[in-house]
Motif scaffolding. Structure first.
Motif, short mmCIF file in Angstrom:
data_model
loop_
_atom_site.label_atom_id
_atom_site.label_comp_id
_atom_site.label_asym_id
_atom_site.label_seq_id
_atom_site.Cartn_x
_atom_site.Cartn_y
_atom_site.Cartn_z
N GLU A 59 2.34 -82.60 -33.70
CA GLU A 59 3.16 -81.78 -32.80
C GLU A 59 2.30 -81.06 -31.78
OE1 GLU A 59 6.30 -81.69 -32.32
OE2 GLU A 59 6.68 -83.10 -33.95
N ARG A 69 6.74 -88.96 -28.88
CA ARG A 69 7.52 -89.58 -29.94
C ARG A 69 8.62 -90.45 -29.34
NH1 ARG A 69 6.68 -87.51 -34.99
NH2 ARG A 69 5.75 -85.42 -35.20
N VAL A 70 8.91 -91.56 -29.99
CA VAL A 70 10.05 -92.40 -29.64
C VAL A 70 10.93 -92.47 -30.87
CG1 VAL A 70 10.83 -94.68 -28.91
CG2 VAL A 70 8.68 -93.74 -28.00
N GLN A 71 12.15 -91.98 -30.74
CA GLN A 71 13.05 -91.89 -31.88
C GLN A 71 13.21 -93.25 -32.56
OE1 GLN A 71 14.33 -88.95 -32.89
NE2 GLN A 71 15.25 -89.92 -34.69
N GLY A 72 12.95 -93.27 -33.88
CA GLY A 72 13.12 -94.48 -34.65
C GLY A 72 12.00 -95.49 -34.53
N LYS A 73 10.98 -95.20 -33.71
CA LYS A 73 9.90 -96.17 -33.50
C LYS A 73 8.54 -95.61 -33.89
CE LYS A 73 12.22 -98.74 -29.80
NZ LYS A 73 12.11 -99.22 -28.39
N THR A 75 5.14 -92.63 -33.04
CA THR A 75 4.45 -91.76 -32.09
C THR A 75 3.39 -92.58 -31.36
OG1 THR A 75 4.79 -89.88 -33.57
CG2 THR A 75 3.14 -89.62 -31.84
N ASP A 203 13.64 -90.95 -23.03
CA ASP A 203 14.42 -90.49 -24.17
C ASP A 203 15.19 -89.24 -23.79
OD1 ASP A 203 13.42 -92.50 -25.82
OD2 ASP A 203 11.71 -91.29 -26.44
N THR A 206 13.61 -85.63 -22.85
CA THR A 206 12.33 -85.68 -22.14
C THR A 206 12.31 -84.61 -21.05
OG1 THR A 206 12.04 -88.06 -22.51
CG2 THR A 206 10.86 -87.10 -20.64
#
Length: 255
Positions: A59, A69-73, A75, A203, A206
């Motif tokens: 973080e 970060r990419v949700q569901g994928k 960092t 995203d 962003t």
């Protein structure tokens, strides 16, 4: 990333700070922009630290823009932000100066009645129309900014018949004889959402840098535009002086 289970030790420096330093060094020297970092589980096992330590380290790097970060994928290492100094220059000129290839995606061009605030800024009457130009600006094929601009129809006749994929300021100067020589600009922050997020390939959430600008050619207001730049790919540099120092002539950037 190279495994080094002895790199994190008990001591005066918190473990999450040590891990943050290791991840930052790997992001800069081993991994390129867009590369995924190891998962939380892998980092926990590799460095013998807790999930809370891993998350705190990640973080801290997300907060400074080194990772995203990419949700569901997962960092990933973030692309370096493009830095701009505030000045009157076209987006195309600015990107070429950085060694990048500028391009434009036209969303819409139409004559319409602007809202009261825009009409006042452009010196228009309640029934006057203006050109509404909606564009996406790209650098090396990557969406960087969304522009919603309004332009004086009386000063820029037949604007809808011109090539609007390049610099509008160059077009105004060369085709219409109306170079932009002054602008007032306000900056604030927003979070990407809805159609704007989709058009910028960002995203939801962003950070965006939002510029509201009114530009003049001589005594005539020509442009009212709101531009939304991806805050994870773009940053500003400003030189500041004390209030007692006479300010230099200020200007602003990007068309």
């Amino acid at each position: 990333m190279r495994a080094d289970a002895t790199s994190i030790t008990d001591g005066p420096r918190p473990k999450h700070v040590q891990l943050s330093d290791l991840l930052a060094e790997a992001a800069r020297s081993e991994l390129g922009p867009g590369s995924a970092i190891p998962s939380e589980r892998e980092l926990m096992a590799r460095y013998h630290v807790s999930r809370a330590t891993v998350r705190q380290a990640i973080e801290s790097l997300v907060a400074i823009g080194l990772l995203h970060r990419v949700q569901g994928k997962g960092t990933f290492v973030a692309s370096p932000r493009l830095e701009s100094r505030l000045h009157l220059a076209s987006f195309s000129q600015d990107m070429r100066r950085r060694g990048l290839t500028p391009s434009t995606r036209i969303i819409a061009v139409a004559a319409d009645r602007p809202g009261a605030e825009i009409a006042e800024a452009l010196g228009l009457g309640p029934d006057d129309t203006a050109w509404h130009v909606h564009r996406i600006r790209l650098a090396d094929g990557e969406p960087l900014a969304e522009e919603n601009g309004w332009y004086s129809a009386s000063l820029l006749p037949d604007l809808d018949r011109q090539d609007l994929t390049g610099s509008l300021y160059e077009l105004f100067a060369t085709h219409y004889g109306r170079p932009i020589d002054r602008a007032e600009q306000t900056l604030w922050g927003e979070a990407a959402a809805g159609a704007t997020a989709r058009r910028l390939d960002a995203d939801a959430g962003t950070p965006l840098l939002v510029f509201r600008r009114v530009s003049w050619s001589g005594p005539h207001p020509v442009e009212h535009v709101v531009s939304r730049y991806r805050g994870d790919r773009y940053q500003l540099h400003m030189s500041l002086t004390s209030a007692a120092t006479p300010p230099k002539e200020t200007d602003s950037d990007h068309r």
